[in-house]
Design a protein around this motif. Structure first.
Motif, mmCIF file in Angstrom:
data_model
loop_
_atom_site.group_PDB
_atom_site.id
_atom_site.type_symbol
_atom_site.label_atom_id
_atom_site.label_comp_id
_atom_site.label_asym_id
_atom_site.label_seq_id
_atom_site.Cartn_x
_atom_site.Cartn_y
_atom_site.Cartn_z
ATOM 1 N N VAL A 89 0.839 -1.203 0.000
ATOM 2 C CA VAL A 89 0.000 0.000 0.000
ATOM 3 C C VAL A 89 0.872 1.251 0.000
ATOM 4 O O VAL A 89 0.575 2.226 -0.695
ATOM 5 C CB VAL A 89 -0.977 -0.008 1.201
ATOM 6 C CG1 VAL A 89 -1.677 1.329 1.353
ATOM 7 C CG2 VAL A 89 -1.988 -1.127 1.036
ATOM 8 N N GLY A 90 1.970 1.229 0.739
ATOM 9 C CA GLY A 90 2.900 2.363 0.735
ATOM 10 C C GLY A 90 3.458 2.624 -0.655
ATOM 11 O O GLY A 90 3.574 3.779 -1.085
ATOM 12 N N TYR A 147 0.685 4.194 -2.698
ATOM 13 C CA TYR A 147 0.555 5.609 -2.330
ATOM 14 C C TYR A 147 1.646 6.434 -3.018
ATOM 15 O O TYR A 147 1.385 7.517 -3.520
ATOM 16 C CB TYR A 147 0.661 5.793 -0.821
ATOM 17 C CG TYR A 147 -0.600 5.565 -0.035
ATOM 18 C CD1 TYR A 147 -1.767 5.109 -0.630
ATOM 19 C CD2 TYR A 147 -0.643 5.805 1.325
ATOM 20 C CE1 TYR A 147 -2.925 4.901 0.097
ATOM 21 C CE2 TYR A 147 -1.795 5.601 2.066
ATOM 22 C CZ TYR A 147 -2.925 5.155 1.445
ATOM 23 O OH TYR A 147 -4.069 4.957 2.174
ATOM 24 N N LEU A 206 0.863 6.900 -6.658
ATOM 25 C CA LEU A 206 -0.251 7.838 -6.839
ATOM 26 C C LEU A 206 0.071 9.230 -6.311
ATOM 27 O O LEU A 206 -0.749 10.137 -6.411
ATOM 28 C CB LEU A 206 -1.506 7.307 -6.135
ATOM 29 C CG LEU A 206 -2.077 5.999 -6.687
ATOM 30 C CD1 LEU A 206 -3.220 5.515 -5.809
ATOM 31 C CD2 LEU A 206 -2.547 6.187 -8.117
ATOM 32 N N GLN A 207 1.255 9.385 -5.737
ATOM 33 C CA GLN A 207 1.719 10.640 -5.147
ATOM 34 C C GLN A 207 0.761 11.149 -4.076
ATOM 35 O O GLN A 207 0.405 12.321 -4.021
ATOM 36 C CB GLN A 207 1.940 11.695 -6.234
ATOM 37 C CG GLN A 207 3.017 11.283 -7.216
ATOM 38 C CD GLN A 207 3.212 12.275 -8.323
ATOM 39 O OE1 GLN A 207 2.412 13.178 -8.528
ATOM 40 N NE2 GLN A 207 4.305 12.110 -9.054
ATOM 41 N N VAL A 208 0.320 10.220 -3.217
ATOM 42 C CA VAL A 208 -0.509 10.549 -2.065
ATOM 43 C C VAL A 208 0.370 10.377 -0.836
ATOM 44 O O VAL A 208 1.023 9.365 -0.673
ATOM 45 C CB VAL A 208 -1.733 9.606 -1.982
ATOM 46 C CG1 VAL A 208 -2.533 9.864 -0.723
ATOM 47 C CG2 VAL A 208 -2.602 9.744 -3.214
ATOM 48 N N ARG A 209 0.400 11.386 -0.001
ATOM 49 C CA ARG A 209 1.229 11.290 1.208
ATOM 50 C C ARG A 209 0.602 10.345 2.210
ATOM 51 O O ARG A 209 -0.609 10.234 2.312
ATOM 52 C CB ARG A 209 1.401 12.666 1.848
ATOM 53 C CG ARG A 209 2.094 13.622 0.895
ATOM 54 C CD ARG A 209 2.580 14.835 1.619
ATOM 55 N NE ARG A 209 4.013 14.844 1.375
ATOM 56 C CZ ARG A 209 4.929 14.993 2.313
ATOM 57 N NH1 ARG A 209 4.570 15.173 3.539
ATOM 58 N NH2 ARG A 209 6.197 14.984 2.014
ATOM 59 N N SER A 210 1.421 9.663 2.949
ATOM 60 C CA SER A 210 0.934 8.751 3.973
ATOM 61 C C SER A 210 1.197 9.385 5.325
ATOM 62 O O SER A 210 2.287 9.904 5.545
ATOM 63 C CB SER A 210 1.663 7.423 3.874
ATOM 64 O OG SER A 210 1.160 6.517 4.812
ATOM 65 N N ALA A 240 -2.709 8.916 4.520
ATOM 66 C CA ALA A 240 -3.570 9.517 3.503
ATOM 67 C C ALA A 240 -4.585 10.438 4.159
ATOM 68 O O ALA A 240 -4.935 10.256 5.321
ATOM 69 C CB ALA A 240 -4.287 8.422 2.738
ATOM 70 N N ILE A 273 -9.609 9.689 1.575
ATOM 71 C CA ILE A 273 -8.911 8.687 0.763
ATOM 72 C C ILE A 273 -8.686 7.419 1.577
ATOM 73 O O ILE A 273 -8.871 6.304 1.082
ATOM 74 C CB ILE A 273 -7.576 9.249 0.231
ATOM 75 C CG1 ILE A 273 -7.859 10.362 -0.775
ATOM 76 C CG2 ILE A 273 -6.740 8.158 -0.416
ATOM 77 C CD1 ILE A 273 -6.638 11.116 -1.232
ATOM 78 N N ALA A 274 -8.313 7.573 2.842
ATOM 79 C CA ALA A 274 -8.082 6.409 3.692
ATOM 80 C C ALA A 274 -9.371 5.614 3.896
ATOM 81 O O ALA A 274 -9.365 4.382 3.821
ATOM 82 C CB ALA A 274 -7.506 6.849 5.039
ATOM 83 N N GLY A 301 -10.236 3.755 0.801
ATOM 84 C CA GLY A 301 -9.342 2.603 0.691
ATOM 85 C C GLY A 301 -9.758 1.464 1.607
ATOM 86 O O GLY A 301 -9.737 0.291 1.211
#
Length: 86
Positions: free
Chosen positions: A14-15, A18, A21-25, A27, A31-32, A35
């Motif tokens: 998943v990391g 992310y 997709l250039q989504v910071r964790s 999320a 978004i979270a 998911g």
């Protein structure tokens, strides 16, 4: 111990997703949550596929009794037995 290793492996996957997709964790909450919903629905793909492969039908009543409670976290209401005298 096996569950911890599987959890770690899935977390790494998943990391990576992310990052792609250039989504910071962690999320953003929306978004979270989407998911997590996807994971709950995706878990039900396996029982559905097994049922289809075995030649059994996937009916609405089966889906409600077997899948909806696992997705929603709310147990399906039990129906009272039919009483023809009533």
């Amino acid at each position: 111990m096996k569950f911890y290793l599987v959890s770690l492996a899935v977390g790494l996957l998943v990391g990576c997703i992310y990052a792609l997709l250039q989504v910071r964790s962690p999320a953003p909450p929306a978004i979270a949550l989407i998911g997590l919903f996807g994971m709950l629905v995706g878990e039900q793909a396996v029982p559905i596929a097994k049922r289809l492969i075995s030649g059994e039908p996937v009916t609405i009543s089966w889906f409600r009794s077997e899948c909806v409670s696992r997705i929603s976290g709310v147990e399906a209401p039990r129906q009272a037995p039919h009483d023809p005298a009533a």
